[in-house]
Scaffold this motif. Structure first.
Motif, PDB file in Angstrom:
ATOM      1  N   ASP B 110      99.631 -81.391-122.701  1.00 45.06           N
ATOM      2  CA  ASP B 110     100.574 -82.429-121.880  1.00 45.06           C
ATOM      3  C   ASP B 110     101.538 -82.724-121.066  1.00 45.06           C
ATOM      4  O   ASP B 110     102.452 -83.604-121.213  1.00 45.06           O
ATOM      5  CB  ASP B 110     101.595 -80.830-122.419  1.00 45.06           C
ATOM      6  CG  ASP B 110     101.549 -80.068-123.335  1.00 45.06           C
ATOM      7  OD1 ASP B 110     100.771 -80.640-124.524  1.00 45.06           O
ATOM      8  OD2 ASP B 110     101.429 -78.889-123.708  1.00 45.06           O
ATOM      9  N   THR B 164      85.691 -66.405-132.245  1.00 41.84           N
ATOM     10  CA  THR B 164      86.936 -67.092-133.646  1.00 41.84           C
ATOM     11  C   THR B 164      88.083 -67.388-132.968  1.00 41.84           C
ATOM     12  O   THR B 164      89.721 -68.191-133.620  1.00 41.84           O
ATOM     13  CB  THR B 164      86.569 -66.106-134.938  1.00 41.84           C
ATOM     14  OG1 THR B 164      87.041 -64.926-133.845  1.00 41.84           O
ATOM     15  CG2 THR B 164      85.495 -65.721-135.572  1.00 41.84           C
ATOM     16  N   CYS B 166      88.971 -68.211-129.521  1.00 40.80           N
ATOM     17  CA  CYS B 166      89.467 -69.491-129.423  1.00 40.80           C
ATOM     18  C   CYS B 166      89.155 -70.715-130.385  1.00 40.80           C
ATOM     19  O   CYS B 166      89.865 -71.603-130.020  1.00 40.80           O
ATOM     20  CB  CYS B 166      87.758 -70.090-128.508  1.00 40.80           C
ATOM     21  SG  CYS B 166      87.789 -69.160-127.044  1.00 40.80           S
ATOM     22  N   THR B 167      88.935 -70.628-131.164  1.00 42.21           N
ATOM     23  CA  THR B 167      88.721 -71.524-132.459  1.00 42.21           C
ATOM     24  C   THR B 167      90.123 -71.846-133.392  1.00 42.21           C
ATOM     25  O   THR B 167      90.973 -73.187-133.183  1.00 42.21           O
ATOM     26  CB  THR B 167      87.592 -71.437-133.751  1.00 42.21           C
ATOM     27  OG1 THR B 167      86.486 -71.259-132.896  1.00 42.21           O
ATOM     28  CG2 THR B 167      87.682 -72.273-134.746  1.00 42.21           C
ATOM     29  N   CYS B 170      92.689 -73.234-131.081  1.00 43.25           N
ATOM     30  CA  CYS B 170      92.723 -74.805-130.810  1.00 43.25           C
ATOM     31  C   CYS B 170      92.676 -75.225-132.522  1.00 43.25           C
ATOM     32  O   CYS B 170      93.756 -76.211-131.860  1.00 43.25           O
ATOM     33  CB  CYS B 170      90.976 -75.318-130.761  1.00 43.25           C
ATOM     34  SG  CYS B 170      90.361 -74.780-129.305  1.00 43.25           S
ATOM     35  N   GLU B 171      93.153 -74.685-133.575  1.00 35.63           N
ATOM     36  CA  GLU B 171      93.708 -75.390-134.555  1.00 35.63           C
ATOM     37  C   GLU B 171      95.082 -75.252-134.371  1.00 35.63           C
ATOM     38  O   GLU B 171      95.669 -75.588-134.776  1.00 35.63           O
ATOM     39  CB  GLU B 171      93.284 -74.012-135.728  1.00 35.63           C
ATOM     40  CG  GLU B 171      91.400 -74.150-136.181  1.00 35.63           C
ATOM     41  CD  GLU B 171      91.224 -73.220-136.860  1.00 35.63           C
ATOM     42  OE1 GLU B 171      89.769 -73.629-137.782  1.00 35.63           O
ATOM     43  OE2 GLU B 171      92.100 -72.104-137.862  1.00 35.63           O
ATOM     44  N   GLN B 173      97.045 -75.061-131.583  1.00 32.49           N
ATOM     45  CA  GLN B 173      97.409 -76.338-130.783  1.00 32.49           C
ATOM     46  C   GLN B 173      97.583 -77.673-131.326  1.00 32.49           C
ATOM     47  O   GLN B 173      98.332 -78.023-131.399  1.00 32.49           O
ATOM     48  CB  GLN B 173      95.805 -76.453-129.302  1.00 32.49           C
ATOM     49  CG  GLN B 173      96.333 -77.539-128.135  1.00 32.49           C
ATOM     50  CD  GLN B 173      97.653 -77.409-127.411  1.00 32.49           C
ATOM     51  OE1 GLN B 173      98.269 -75.868-127.620  1.00 32.49           O
ATOM     52  NE2 GLN B 173      97.865 -78.164-126.624  1.00 32.49           N
ATOM     53  N   SER B 174      96.424 -77.365-132.618  1.00 34.76           N
ATOM     54  CA  SER B 174      95.988 -78.876-133.570  1.00 34.76           C
ATOM     55  C   SER B 174      97.441 -78.887-133.994  1.00 34.76           C
ATOM     56  O   SER B 174      97.984 -80.084-134.698  1.00 34.76           O
ATOM     57  CB  SER B 174      95.078 -78.993-133.942  1.00 34.76           C
ATOM     58  OG  SER B 174      94.569 -79.931-135.023  1.00 34.76           O
ATOM     59  N   LEU B 175      97.738 -77.756-134.868  1.00 38.75           N
ATOM     60  CA  LEU B 175      99.101 -77.992-135.507  1.00 38.75           C
ATOM     61  C   LEU B 175     100.587 -77.596-134.850  1.00 38.75           C
ATOM     62  O   LEU B 175     100.821 -79.234-135.307  1.00 38.75           O
ATOM     63  CB  LEU B 175      99.310 -76.878-136.847  1.00 38.75           C
ATOM     64  CG  LEU B 175      97.827 -75.696-137.060  1.00 38.75           C
ATOM     65  CD1 LEU B 175      98.617 -75.074-137.649  1.00 38.75           C
ATOM     66  CD2 LEU B 175      98.443 -77.124-138.607  1.00 38.75           C
ATOM     67  N   VAL B 177     101.311 -79.866-132.422  1.00 39.61           N
ATOM     68  CA  VAL B 177     101.067 -80.678-131.974  1.00 39.61           C
ATOM     69  C   VAL B 177     101.705 -82.176-133.367  1.00 39.61           C
ATOM     70  O   VAL B 177     102.702 -82.742-133.026  1.00 39.61           O
ATOM     71  CB  VAL B 177      99.157 -81.794-131.500  1.00 39.61           C
ATOM     72  CG1 VAL B 177      99.400 -83.419-131.364  1.00 39.61           C
ATOM     73  CG2 VAL B 177      99.338 -81.424-130.208  1.00 39.61           C
ATOM     74  N   PHE B 179     103.099 -80.996-135.666  1.00 38.19           N
ATOM     75  CA  PHE B 179     104.558 -80.767-136.071  1.00 38.19           C
ATOM     76  C   PHE B 179     106.008 -80.980-135.360  1.00 38.19           C
ATOM     77  O   PHE B 179     106.463 -81.314-135.821  1.00 38.19           O
ATOM     78  CB  PHE B 179     104.443 -78.759-135.952  1.00 38.19           C
ATOM     79  CG  PHE B 179     104.047 -77.752-136.513  1.00 38.19           C
ATOM     80  CD1 PHE B 179     103.574 -78.360-137.953  1.00 38.19           C
ATOM     81  CD2 PHE B 179     103.975 -76.710-136.413  1.00 38.19           C
ATOM     82  CE1 PHE B 179     103.098 -77.513-138.651  1.00 38.19           C
ATOM     83  CE2 PHE B 179     104.042 -75.608-137.082  1.00 38.19           C
ATOM     84  CZ  PHE B 179     103.246 -75.997-138.615  1.00 38.19           C
ATOM     85  N   GLU B 189     105.299 -71.918-141.689  1.00 36.19           N
ATOM     86  CA  GLU B 189     104.307 -72.515-141.259  1.00 36.19           C
ATOM     87  C   GLU B 189     104.541 -72.569-139.368  1.00 36.19           C
ATOM     88  O   GLU B 189     103.203 -72.302-138.929  1.00 36.19           O
ATOM     89  CB  GLU B 189     104.540 -74.156-141.659  1.00 36.19           C
ATOM     90  CG  GLU B 189     104.424 -73.951-142.662  1.00 36.19           C
ATOM     91  CD  GLU B 189     104.710 -75.863-143.006  1.00 36.19           C
ATOM     92  OE1 GLU B 189     103.843 -76.930-143.089  1.00 36.19           O
ATOM     93  OE2 GLU B 189     105.530 -76.198-143.099  1.00 36.19           O
ATOM     94  N   GLU B 192     102.309 -68.831-138.515  1.00 35.11           N
ATOM     95  CA  GLU B 192     101.650 -68.907-138.484  1.00 35.11           C
ATOM     96  C   GLU B 192     100.164 -69.905-137.262  1.00 35.11           C
ATOM     97  O   GLU B 192      99.477 -69.755-136.645  1.00 35.11           O
ATOM     98  CB  GLU B 192     100.855 -69.958-139.848  1.00 35.11           C
ATOM     99  CG  GLU B 192      99.687 -70.251-140.020  1.00 35.11           C
ATOM    100  CD  GLU B 192      98.884 -71.316-140.885  1.00 35.11           C
ATOM    101  OE1 GLU B 192      99.813 -72.572-141.624  1.00 35.11           O
ATOM    102  OE2 GLU B 192      97.637 -71.662-140.831  1.00 35.11           O
TER     103      GLU B 192
END
Lengths: 349, 349
Positions: B110, B164, B166-167, B170-171, B173-175, B177, B179, B189, B192
């Motif tokens: 960020d 899991t 940590c995975t 990451c997922e 954080q990626s979502l 971004v 969004f 969403e 989630e």
């Protein structure tokens, strides 16, 4: 005795065959799932290639330990010394995934543009995605290592090796950065850095199958030592090749380490011999350096005996690593591990 | 029944007391060692403060499960349901270390300047060191989690939850971004994403002691659910506070989420109600926005019922989370876990 050429060809063939199986397993362990962009970025370098040397070492150690004929046994249901079967391919994929995570983050740190002939992940995607892709591979490597089906006490030991290996890689990378600003790095310090940054992942690759398959402490330790030795030799050879292989073959400017003032065992030795290493090449720009300048620099390093010193050090490490393999049963897979050690310093690029 | 104020004071006191013990344990588990700069950077945010809410949840669940009086038992030699003793503090430090790793990498992504009132790690040090410091904390968290002394099968399960988790972070954080570039994110969403980005670490904190101490599957699952519920409520409350708490108290510009077009449950709901969310505030610069502009935006969100919607959602989640605690013995520690759930949405900042 077979000829060196025949042995090198045998190594390349063995690596090729295991690479194909590893390449099949990677998408199974790391499917592209939601969020797709994250997983595509995570797979980007893994899919771009790589020799898969570390998984090859891991799978071959497993074959030697269980005394099975190379490539004769399903890695997904591999026998152990305890009677149960485990998925040793998971362990092989896990170390390759760790390797890939470190490459993605290293490329950000060095702001390198290219890797394996394709753009670095932070160039193909962006900084944010590249950091996250590396972080995702990091935890995925642990998840995958937990899926082998090995006995819990062995899984715990394997996870511990994986975690401490990652910590050491970070420490080695940090030392490497501080070395760039120092003119008094000793060969011992340099070798310690290489051990942490590069060799520990070879050491993990060699000892993890012994841990997971139920081998004794002596075997585990000897294999760890083998990996450390060949891993250090591998890095030293990389440094030599940077000076001696034509740019076209290298895929990047020959002598780029010198231009960028990177410490290598060669420069550390040369400085010890009184060579003015920092001024061997005038420019700091790999785009601007000429082949003649590199030739002159290499001649000076050769005169100081520094390239010879690096070669000898790598050869000694390989000889020592091969001796440690005596702990394994005498079989074809062990022979291959010896040949892999030789290959790491005999390879031309 | 005690008053809400008295209960909030009890929560703050309980958090304070556990925080002190966690703060003592952190330098024991993460000593400043060679290379010093790397470990100093790794400790920088951990030493800068933080409420230690996740470790507090973890330690309090342990106390409730073993039915011991809060703070009466050495966390380093904590009884289990199997008779042996384990170091449950290691697990508490491990989740805090994961939290700190994600903050360091998030601040890079960020490009945030400040965190906990001090410069972000990549500002105080540099990008390279910040990436490496995060990577070091990542593996250290796994190392520390492996040191509890729990039975191997429980350690394997704990490591799997950690990996899991940590995975998923990451997922998430990626979502988050992706969004930012979408105008059609639904409340489902959004929830989630929050679950993956924030709530899973609360869920891990709540279920890890149950795993390590030998509880049954039902208990582990219920505690995981409690953590997910209160973690989601925590994030929603953060989004509400960003709009309602004066800037001085918040430590950053009130309404900065709106200015930076960050999706929150509030904006997602408001857009559903036909509010032109992207133009609620004219500027994209937190330095340039006026308090009057934020006041107008908040009034519009209030008129759309969006702040009320967020509050209600958070309250429902907390109520649901508290119900899940029925799986624990009825004791003082369980009462504290209920009060922590309330505190997360009643806190003023």
């Amino acid at each position: 005795m077979t000829s060196p050429e025949a042995r090198e060809e045998a190594v390349l063939e063995a690596v090729r065959e295991r690479r194909e199986r590893v390449n099949e397993a990677i998408p199974e362990e790391l499917p592209i799932q939601r969020p797709e962009r994250l997983y595509e970025a995570s797979r980007y370098l893994l899919d771009a290639g790589g020799k898969r040397l570390r998984p090859t070492v891991l799978l071959t150690v497993a074959e030697s330990l269980l005394d099975v004929e190379p490539l004769s046994t399903d890695y997904r249901e591999f026998p152990t010394l305890n009677g149960n079967r485990i998925d040793i391919m998971d362990a092989a994929v896990s170390v390759e995934v760790i390797q890939s995570f470190t490459l993605i983050h290293d490329d950000i740190m060095d702001d390198d543009d290219l890797r394996r002939g394709v753009p670095a992940v932070h160039k193909e995607y962006d900084l944010e995605t590249a950091i996250l892709a590396g972080d995702t591979l990091y935890s995925k490597a642990f998840e995958i290592m937990l899926e082998t089906g090995a006995k819990p006490d062995r899984s715990v030991e394997a996870l511990n090796v994986l975690a401490t290996t990652c910590t050491k890689i970070c420490e080695g990378q940090s030392l490497d950065v501080t070395f760039e600003e120092r003119a008094d790095v000793s060969p011992e310090e340099y070798l310690e850095m290489v051990e942490q940054k590069t060799a520990v992942l070879y050491a993990a690759s060699a000892c993890l199958p012994a841990i997971l398959l139920g081998a004794d402490e002596e075997t585990i330790d000897a294999l760890y030592g083998y990996g450390l030795d060949i891993g250090r030799a591998f890095q030293i050879q990389d440094d030599v090749l940077d000076l001696t292989v034509p740019s076209e073959q290298l895929g990047k400017q020959r002598g780029s380490d010198l231009v960028e003032n990177k410490q290598t065992l060669i420069t550390v030795h040369a400085r010890d011999q009184g060579v003015d290493v920092d001024n061997l090449v005038d420019t700091n720009d790999v785009e601007a350096v000429t082949e003649a300048e590199i030739d002159d620099a290499v001649a000076e390093l050769q005169a100081a005996g520094s390239i010879e010193y690096a070669n000898t050090t790598a050869q000694d490490l390989v000889a020592q690593g091969k001796e440690r393999l005596e702990v394994l049963p005498d079989n074809e897979a062990r022979e291959l591990l010896r040949d892999i050690a030789d290959y790491l310093i005999e390879r031309g690029y």
